[in-house]
Design an enzyme around this catalytic site. Sequence first.
Site, PDB file in Angstrom:
ATOM      1  N   ASP A  65      84.589 -49.578 -29.561  1.00  0.00           N
ATOM      2  CA  ASP A  65      84.374 -50.626 -28.562  1.00  0.00           C
ATOM      3  C   ASP A  65      85.541 -50.661 -27.592  1.00  0.00           C
ATOM      4  O   ASP A  65      86.713 -50.717 -28.000  1.00  0.00           O
ATOM      5  CB  ASP A  65      84.234 -51.981 -29.265  1.00  0.00           C
ATOM      6  CG  ASP A  65      84.121 -53.122 -28.279  1.00  0.00           C
ATOM      7  OD1 ASP A  65      83.167 -53.127 -27.492  1.00  0.00           O
ATOM      8  OD2 ASP A  65      85.007 -54.007 -28.300  1.00  0.00           O
ATOM      9  N   ASP A  80      79.856 -50.254 -23.107  1.00  0.00           N
ATOM     10  CA  ASP A  80      81.237 -50.264 -23.609  1.00  0.00           C
ATOM     11  C   ASP A  80      81.338 -50.012 -25.115  1.00  0.00           C
ATOM     12  O   ASP A  80      82.414 -50.196 -25.689  1.00  0.00           O
ATOM     13  CB  ASP A  80      81.906 -51.596 -23.273  1.00  0.00           C
ATOM     14  CG  ASP A  80      81.242 -52.778 -23.953  1.00  0.00           C
ATOM     15  OD1 ASP A  80      80.090 -52.631 -24.420  1.00  0.00           O
ATOM     16  OD2 ASP A  80      81.860 -53.860 -24.020  1.00  0.00           O
ATOM     17  N   GLU A  81      80.253 -49.595 -25.738  1.00  0.00           N
ATOM     18  CA  GLU A  81      80.265 -49.438 -27.192  1.00  0.00           C
ATOM     19  C   GLU A  81      79.411 -48.243 -27.610  1.00  0.00           C
ATOM     20  O   GLU A  81      78.312 -48.043 -27.099  1.00  0.00           O
ATOM     21  CB  GLU A  81      79.740 -50.723 -27.845  1.00  0.00           C
ATOM     22  CG  GLU A  81      80.168 -50.895 -29.291  1.00  0.00           C
ATOM     23  CD  GLU A  81      79.960 -52.326 -29.764  1.00  0.00           C
ATOM     24  OE1 GLU A  81      80.011 -52.545 -30.980  1.00  0.00           O
ATOM     25  OE2 GLU A  81      79.736 -53.221 -28.922  1.00  0.00           O
TER      26      GLU A  81
END
Length: 441
Positions: free
Chosen positions: A16, A119-120
Amino acid sequence: MYPESPFPDRRIFCIDSVSFYASCECRYRNLPPLTTKLAVVSDLKRSGSVVLAASPALKKLGIKTASRLYQIEQLPVRERKQILLVEPQMLAYMKTSIEVLDVLHQFAPLDAIRIYSIDENFIDMTGTERLFGTDDEAAQAIQSAIWEQTGIPVRIGIGPNNVVAKLVLDLLGKREGIARCGYADVSRLLHDFPIRKMWGVGQKMEQHLLALGIETIGDLAASRVEDLHERFGVLGAELWHHAWGIDSSPTTIDPTALFQTSPAVQRTIGHGVTLMRDYYQYEQIRLVLAELAGDVAARVRFSNQVGWTVHLGVRYSRHVLRSGFSKQLRLPYPTADERLLLRHLLQLFEPNWMEGEPIRFLSVALGQLTADQGTLQLSLFEDNRKVWRRKRLLKAMDRVNLRYGKGTIRLAVSFLDTSVAKRRLRFVGGHPGGDLHDTLP
């Protein structure tokens, strides 16, 4: 009692990016992302705008994701002077996300990586011990590589499957930087956290579980799976398994599956827009309805369907006593033509709108969808040859917009100041995409 897991023990890393949008903006300005006080705000001109991302240093002042701009404005002057406020650049963030993904490819092949969000990511590191060492060594190597090559700090959760890796990231990794949890560690490391921290438990589900006396993840694990299944169906049983760290979902999926049309027929396709100001004039409102009709019709055609029912939703400004209205009607024959759709939308709108009433929100939907068989509904009152040519024209326009980008061919009136299409074309995910020349590679 901890149930014995039938699933293999793999090395799944959940990676993350720290306050991703804010970290990106710091990187673009050569600022340290962990110490700079920066907020990405949806619209700097409105005090009620939402904070899309806050840097770690700003979060220490109580400003977090989903805070409002006016909360920043209420901070002491000395603190406000140190805060950098910026509007989002979604296309730039997508580019940076791809750069992070490129770094992950240095540690695992494409088919071992699953993109979870911008974002992950999940990455299956099973069998890479001889290349990158232990879990901690591999995680530190990934962190260092991403930081050196992109300037984005990341945190990592490590577990035997997706659920454990995600839970240990959210519950421990975001504080410690790197956190690991095996099957045997689930009860010790995760069960004491409140049930709202459970992956997959939203506000409504939390209320239902609290009403049953389930306050922690451990309480959920201690419940009878039969009772949870009876109360919540398959979701209840799944949550019970997740509370014990059991998850059978694949870490990776076939990328081509993302572009295949689902065999299941959608029942409704619609779109709504909140206007940036109150619209009072009929021609302005008609323009927005035409643009919404075009957007919905194109999506229906892309799904190779036609619809029987048109729905109109109207919401007035909050300063008006009447809240708005919602109407629908059944069409004489199924269609995916925005011209026919607009004609019936206006039939719903005109008798229900009092001239001068300020409108702030409009929505359009086409329902009762059915597969488009490629046939033409013959009419005694229309030139069927024109209708057929119109259908072919729409398909040709769809192909051009699909190949060269949405909005390549659009109505000339969309260039008017009252158009919402012109503004929406610059948006990505509901937020400004950045400069028009800033496109994806």
